[in-house]
Design a protein around this motif. Structure first.
Motif, PDB file in Angstrom:
ATOM      1  N   GLY A  14       0.810  -1.210   0.000  1.00 22.79           N
ATOM      2  CA  GLY A  14       0.000   0.000   0.000  1.00 22.79           C
ATOM      3  C   GLY A  14       0.842   1.258   0.000  1.00 22.79           C
ATOM      4  N   LEU A  15       0.387   2.252  -0.737  1.00 24.80           N
ATOM      5  CA  LEU A  15       0.998   3.576  -0.735  1.00 24.80           C
ATOM      6  C   LEU A  15       0.207   4.475   0.203  1.00 24.80           C
ATOM      7  N   PHE A  16       0.774   5.661   0.530  1.00 21.52           N
ATOM      8  CA  PHE A  16      -0.010   6.633   1.280  1.00 21.52           C
ATOM      9  C   PHE A  16      -1.248   6.965   0.459  1.00 21.52           C
ATOM     10  N   GLY A  17      -2.382   6.967   1.104  1.00 24.25           N
ATOM     11  CA  GLY A  17      -3.632   7.207   0.409  1.00 24.25           C
ATOM     12  C   GLY A  17      -4.394   5.920   0.141  1.00 24.25           C
ATOM     13  N   GLY A  32      12.417   1.706  -1.784  1.00 21.47           N
ATOM     14  CA  GLY A  32      13.147   0.597  -1.183  1.00 21.47           C
ATOM     15  C   GLY A  32      14.651   0.830  -1.248  1.00 21.47           C
ATOM     16  N   THR A  33      15.107   1.414  -2.335  1.00 22.79           N
ATOM     17  CA  THR A  33      16.530   1.710  -2.482  1.00 22.79           C
ATOM     18  C   THR A  33      16.937   2.844  -1.551  1.00 22.79           C
ATOM     19  N   ILE A  34      16.061   3.818  -1.358  1.00 22.12           N
ATOM     20  CA  ILE A  34      16.314   4.876  -0.369  1.00 22.12           C
ATOM     21  C   ILE A  34      16.478   4.253   1.014  1.00 22.12           C
ATOM     22  N   ASP A  35      15.671   3.245   1.314  1.00 21.22           N
ATOM     23  CA  ASP A  35      15.780   2.539   2.596  1.00 21.22           C
ATOM     24  C   ASP A  35      17.130   1.824   2.709  1.00 21.22           C
ATOM     25  N   ALA A  67      12.272  11.514   2.190  1.00 21.16           N
ATOM     26  CA  ALA A  67      12.307  11.118   0.777  1.00 21.16           C
ATOM     27  C   ALA A  67      11.486   9.856   0.556  1.00 21.16           C
ATOM     28  N   GLY A  68      11.612   8.890   1.447  1.00 21.97           N
ATOM     29  CA  GLY A  68      10.834   7.662   1.324  1.00 21.97           C
ATOM     30  C   GLY A  68       9.340   7.918   1.428  1.00 21.97           C
ATOM     31  N   ALA A  69       8.962   8.782   2.361  1.00 15.17           N
ATOM     32  CA  ALA A  69       7.535   9.119   2.512  1.00 15.17           C
ATOM     33  C   ALA A  69       7.018   9.818   1.257  1.00 15.17           C
ATOM     34  N   GLU A  70       7.830  10.720   0.716  1.00 16.68           N
ATOM     35  CA  GLU A  70       7.426  11.420  -0.502  1.00 16.68           C
ATOM     36  C   GLU A  70       7.264  10.434  -1.654  1.00 16.68           C
ATOM     37  N   LEU A  71       8.179   9.494  -1.770  1.00 21.33           N
ATOM     38  CA  LEU A  71       8.083   8.499  -2.842  1.00 21.33           C
ATOM     39  C   LEU A  71       6.927   7.529  -2.629  1.00 21.33           C
ATOM     40  N   ALA A  72       6.541   7.301  -1.380  1.00 21.16           N
ATOM     41  CA  ALA A  72       5.437   6.392  -1.078  1.00 21.16           C
ATOM     42  C   ALA A  72       4.080   7.050  -1.289  1.00 21.16           C
ATOM     43  N   SER A  73       4.094   8.315  -1.671  1.00 22.86           N
ATOM     44  CA  SER A  73       2.850   9.046  -1.906  1.00 22.86           C
ATOM     45  C   SER A  73       2.669   9.281  -3.404  1.00 22.86           C
ATOM     46  N   PRO A  74       1.659   8.663  -4.009  1.00 26.29           N
ATOM     47  CA  PRO A  74       1.453   8.879  -5.442  1.00 26.29           C
ATOM     48  C   PRO A  74       1.006  10.302  -5.770  1.00 26.29           C
ATOM     49  N   ASP A  75       0.516  11.023  -4.772  1.00 26.47           N
ATOM     50  CA  ASP A  75       0.129  12.417  -4.957  1.00 26.47           C
ATOM     51  C   ASP A  75       1.291  13.296  -4.518  1.00 26.47           C
ATOM     52  N   VAL A  81       2.117  14.359   3.615  1.00 27.36           N
ATOM     53  CA  VAL A  81       3.449  13.788   3.857  1.00 27.36           C
ATOM     54  C   VAL A  81       4.479  14.906   3.757  1.00 27.36           C
ATOM     55  N   PRO A  82       5.580  14.760   4.481  1.00 21.84           N
ATOM     56  CA  PRO A  82       6.643  15.766   4.357  1.00 21.84           C
ATOM     57  C   PRO A  82       7.309  15.667   2.991  1.00 21.84           C
ATOM     58  N   HIS A  83       7.929  16.750   2.563  1.00 22.68           N
ATOM     59  CA  HIS A  83       8.606  16.801   1.270  1.00 22.68           C
ATOM     60  C   HIS A  83      10.016  17.356   1.431  1.00 22.68           C
ATOM     61  N   ILE A  84      10.889  16.922   0.555  1.00 21.36           N
ATOM     62  CA  ILE A  84      12.230  17.494   0.474  1.00 21.36           C
ATOM     63  C   ILE A  84      12.091  18.922  -0.036  1.00 21.36           C
ATOM     64  N   SER A  85      12.860  19.831   0.537  1.00 24.00           N
ATOM     65  CA  SER A  85      12.749  21.244   0.174  1.00 24.00           C
ATOM     66  C   SER A  85      14.058  21.763  -0.410  1.00 24.00           C
ATOM     67  N   GLU A  86      13.984  22.952  -0.964  1.00 22.75           N
ATOM     68  CA  GLU A  86      15.198  23.625  -1.449  1.00 22.75           C
ATOM     69  C   GLU A  86      16.163  23.882  -0.296  1.00 22.75           C
ATOM     70  N   ASP A  87      15.646  24.131   0.906  1.00 23.57           N
ATOM     71  CA  ASP A  87      16.506  24.314   2.083  1.00 23.57           C
ATOM     72  C   ASP A  87      17.314  23.044   2.379  1.00 23.57           C
ATOM     73  N   ASP A  88      16.690  21.889   2.190  1.00 27.48           N
ATOM     74  CA  ASP A  88      17.395  20.622   2.402  1.00 27.48           C
ATOM     75  C   ASP A  88      18.543  20.475   1.399  1.00 27.48           C
ATOM     76  N   ILE A  89      18.296  20.859   0.165  1.00 31.05           N
ATOM     77  CA  ILE A  89      19.332  20.806  -0.877  1.00 31.05           C
ATOM     78  C   ILE A  89      20.475  21.747  -0.513  1.00 31.05           C
TER      79      ILE A  89
END
Length: 182
Positions: A14-17, A32-35, A67-75, A81-89
């Motif tokens: 299952g994905l988020f949602g 999975g690779t991020i994990d 990153a994993g949470a973002e990838l697990a969300s099809p939306d 879900v949290p997202h990677i930001s420009e500040d993180d970069i």
């Protein structure tokens, strides 16, 4: 709470949602690779006494969960879900710049290795590059944020520099690659 749910026994997850997808989908491969990257960071930390390495790997591990949470969300635009930001970069780039100051200038390719911690970081870097390739493939058919792709790219650079830093901090020199043909 039991760790097994039996909901994946038929090869789906299952994905988020709530959407169900095959466990071999590009999205599942990517997170999975991020994990895997995150797991090798845990191994690297177990081999080091360097507080700076621990600080940076802890920061990376937290963001790999994002990153994993973002990838697990099809939306990709979901605010659930949290997202990677420009500040993180920018912070990854800042760490790269900071760690690079004390390192010898690269004039050749170097062989992965050195201390156990550096070797684990090099392995995490190689796996991170695979995750990046999977995210690129996923983006061809599904929406994935540009920030996430950029972050994973920077993360592999940071892992490379952190492995070099870890070696340098205990006096282990980089080993230059020398072509066997020249």
């Amino acid at each position: 709470m039991k760790i097994y749910t039996k909901t994946g026994d038929n090869g789906e997850t299952g994905l988020f949602g709530g959407q169900r997808v095959s466990k071999d989908s590009l999205r599942i491969e990517a997170y999975g690779t991020i994990d895997e990257v995150n797991s090798f960071l845990g191994l690297a930390v177990s081999f080091t006494e360097n507080e700076k390495t621990k600080e940076i790997t802890g920061w990376m591990q937290d963001l790999l969960f994002v990153a994993g949470a973002e990838l697990a969300s099809p939306d990709a635009d979901s605010s659930k879900v949290p997202h990677i930001s420009e500040d993180d970069i920018r912070k990854a780039e800042s760490y790269i710049d900071e760690l690079s100051i004390g390192l010898d200038e690269l004039k050749n390719f170097i062989l992965p290795g050195g201390t156990k911690a550096a070797s684990a970081l090099h392995l995490a870097r190689a796996i991170c590059r695979r995750a990046e390739r999977q995210i690129v493939a996923l983006r061809k058919g599904e929406k994935v944020s540009q920030e996430l792709l950029i972050f994973v790219n920077r993360l592999s650079d940071l892992l490379f520099v952190l492995a070099r830093f870890e070696n340098a901090s205990v006096g282990v020199k980089d080993v230059d690659w020398k072509t066997p043909r020249g």
